[in-house]
Design a protein around this motif. Structure first.
Motif, PDB file in Angstrom:
ATOM      1  N   PRO A 245     -38.922  33.326 -18.381  1.00 22.52           N
ATOM      2  CA  PRO A 245     -40.101  32.175 -18.547  1.00 22.52           C
ATOM      3  C   PRO A 245     -41.344  32.407 -17.746  1.00 22.52           C
ATOM      4  O   PRO A 245     -41.062  33.027 -16.796  1.00 22.52           O
ATOM      5  CB  PRO A 245     -39.226  31.075 -17.986  1.00 22.52           C
ATOM      6  CG  PRO A 245     -38.404  31.465 -17.037  1.00 22.52           C
ATOM      7  CD  PRO A 245     -37.827  32.844 -17.537  1.00 22.52           C
ATOM      8  N   ASP A 246     -42.191  32.034 -18.410  1.00 19.56           N
ATOM      9  CA  ASP A 246     -43.586  31.937 -17.728  1.00 19.56           C
ATOM     10  C   ASP A 246     -43.747  30.709 -16.821  1.00 19.56           C
ATOM     11  O   ASP A 246     -43.302  29.636 -16.930  1.00 19.56           O
ATOM     12  CB  ASP A 246     -44.645  31.613 -18.914  1.00 19.56           C
ATOM     13  CG  ASP A 246     -46.000  31.754 -18.173  1.00 19.56           C
ATOM     14  OD1 ASP A 246     -46.390  30.821 -17.283  1.00 19.56           O
ATOM     15  OD2 ASP A 246     -47.052  32.696 -18.526  1.00 19.56           O
TER      16      ASP A 246
ATOM     17  N   ASP B 232     -46.294  29.082 -15.610  1.00 21.36           N
ATOM     18  CA  ASP B 232     -46.996  27.878 -15.812  1.00 21.36           C
ATOM     19  C   ASP B 232     -46.819  27.172 -17.033  1.00 21.36           C
ATOM     20  O   ASP B 232     -46.761  25.866 -16.848  1.00 21.36           O
ATOM     21  CB  ASP B 232     -48.757  28.346 -15.761  1.00 21.36           C
ATOM     22  CG  ASP B 232     -49.070  28.813 -14.601  1.00 21.36           C
ATOM     23  OD1 ASP B 232     -48.693  28.429 -13.640  1.00 21.36           O
ATOM     24  OD2 ASP B 232     -49.666  29.990 -14.782  1.00 21.36           O
ATOM     25  N   THR B 233     -46.510  27.807 -17.990  1.00 17.79           N
ATOM     26  CA  THR B 233     -46.053  27.104 -19.310  1.00 17.79           C
ATOM     27  C   THR B 233     -44.630  26.851 -19.755  1.00 17.79           C
ATOM     28  O   THR B 233     -44.270  26.163 -20.527  1.00 17.79           O
ATOM     29  CB  THR B 233     -46.818  28.003 -20.573  1.00 17.79           C
ATOM     30  OG1 THR B 233     -46.127  29.099 -20.581  1.00 17.79           O
ATOM     31  CG2 THR B 233     -48.350  28.128 -20.162  1.00 17.79           C
ATOM     32  N   GLY B 234     -43.737  27.714 -19.029  1.00 19.92           N
ATOM     33  CA  GLY B 234     -42.339  27.706 -19.346  1.00 19.92           C
ATOM     34  C   GLY B 234     -42.015  28.263 -20.805  1.00 19.92           C
ATOM     35  O   GLY B 234     -40.798  28.383 -20.952  1.00 19.92           O
ATOM     36  N   SER B 235     -42.967  29.086 -21.326  1.00 19.35           N
ATOM     37  CA  SER B 235     -42.774  29.700 -22.676  1.00 19.35           C
ATOM     38  C   SER B 235     -42.201  31.023 -22.188  1.00 19.35           C
ATOM     39  O   SER B 235     -42.172  31.526 -21.112  1.00 19.35           O
ATOM     40  CB  SER B 235     -43.787  29.975 -23.386  1.00 19.35           C
ATOM     41  OG  SER B 235     -44.833  30.869 -22.666  1.00 19.35           O
ATOM     42  N   GLN B 236     -41.278  31.451 -23.101  1.00 18.14           N
ATOM     43  CA  GLN B 236     -40.690  32.652 -23.106  1.00 18.14           C
ATOM     44  C   GLN B 236     -41.719  33.919 -23.073  1.00 18.14           C
ATOM     45  O   GLN B 236     -42.493  34.172 -23.940  1.00 18.14           O
ATOM     46  CB  GLN B 236     -39.576  33.078 -24.034  1.00 18.14           C
ATOM     47  CG  GLN B 236     -38.336  31.952 -23.939  1.00 18.14           C
ATOM     48  CD  GLN B 236     -37.552  32.177 -22.648  1.00 18.14           C
ATOM     49  OE1 GLN B 236     -37.289  33.175 -22.359  1.00 18.14           O
ATOM     50  NE2 GLN B 236     -37.480  31.058 -21.878  1.00 18.14           N
TER      51      GLN B 236
ATOM     52  N   THR C 267     -45.747  37.183 -25.188  1.00 18.90           N
ATOM     53  CA  THR C 267     -45.130  36.098 -25.526  1.00 18.90           C
ATOM     54  C   THR C 267     -43.892  36.304 -26.555  1.00 18.90           C
ATOM     55  O   THR C 267     -43.940  37.096 -27.412  1.00 18.90           O
ATOM     56  CB  THR C 267     -45.825  34.934 -25.914  1.00 18.90           C
ATOM     57  OG1 THR C 267     -46.566  35.064 -27.282  1.00 18.90           O
ATOM     58  CG2 THR C 267     -47.111  34.481 -25.011  1.00 18.90           C
TER      59      THR C 267
ATOM     60  N   GLN D 126     -43.184  34.297 -28.679  1.00 20.29           N
ATOM     61  CA  GLN D 126     -43.577  33.940 -30.148  1.00 20.29           C
ATOM     62  C   GLN D 126     -44.299  34.953 -30.924  1.00 20.29           C
ATOM     63  O   GLN D 126     -44.431  35.335 -32.055  1.00 20.29           O
ATOM     64  CB  GLN D 126     -44.785  32.734 -30.130  1.00 20.29           C
ATOM     65  CG  GLN D 126     -45.244  32.193 -31.383  1.00 20.29           C
ATOM     66  CD  GLN D 126     -46.065  31.100 -30.945  1.00 20.29           C
ATOM     67  OE1 GLN D 126     -46.408  30.657 -29.590  1.00 20.29           O
ATOM     68  NE2 GLN D 126     -46.469  30.305 -31.936  1.00 20.29           N
TER      69      GLN D 126
END
Length: 137
Positions: free
Chosen positions: A29-30, A32-36, A55, A57
């Motif tokens: 997980p990132d 700052d953003t929590g995105s993978q 990312t 995505q």
């Protein structure tokens, strides 16, 4: 940009749409953003290579190649990781892949001996039936 789809990403080799190979080390997980974020290196060898991130995505998106939509990365499970590659990953601060444990030969031998005994002629017939009846329950 192409169509998006979400999928589970495993550590291992992937082939990019332009036939270049990468090795995915981890998905984290990132902060700052929590995105993978997917961490990988290019090529089949892990010899003093640079690590990159992308990312999830972007990793999972589809791209248009010659008028046809294809996955940006395709998993290549037939490519086996070598012990040298695992050592290089460990030297880079990453864990190698987790191997499935194979059954011990002793367990298989015990299983065979047990069933050979149950089905042997040394056991009286009615005892043999009673024991097998319990196994089928």
């Amino acid at each position: 940009m192409g169509k998006q789809h979400n999928r589970r990403i495993f550590a291992g080799f992937y082939k990019r749409y332009d036939n270049k190979y990468i090795y995915v080390v981890a998905v984290v997980p990132d902060v700052d953003t929590g995105s993978q974020v997917v961490i990988f290196h290019e090529g089949i060898d892990a010899c003093e290579c640079k690590y990159y991130s992308m990312t999830k995505q972007s990793f999972c998106e589809m791209v248009e190649v010659d008028g046809e939509w294809v996955d940006k990365f395709t998993r290549q499970p037939q490519l086996k990781i070598t012990d040298t590659h695992i050592q290089n990953l460990n030297d880079g601060g990453f864990e190698g892949p987790v191997r499935k444990k194979k059954p011990k030969d002793e367990d298989l031998l015990t299983y065979r001996r047990y069933h050979t005994y149950i089905l042997s002629e040394n056991v009286p017939m009615n005892t043999n039936r009673r024991v097998l009846g319990r196994l089928n329950m």
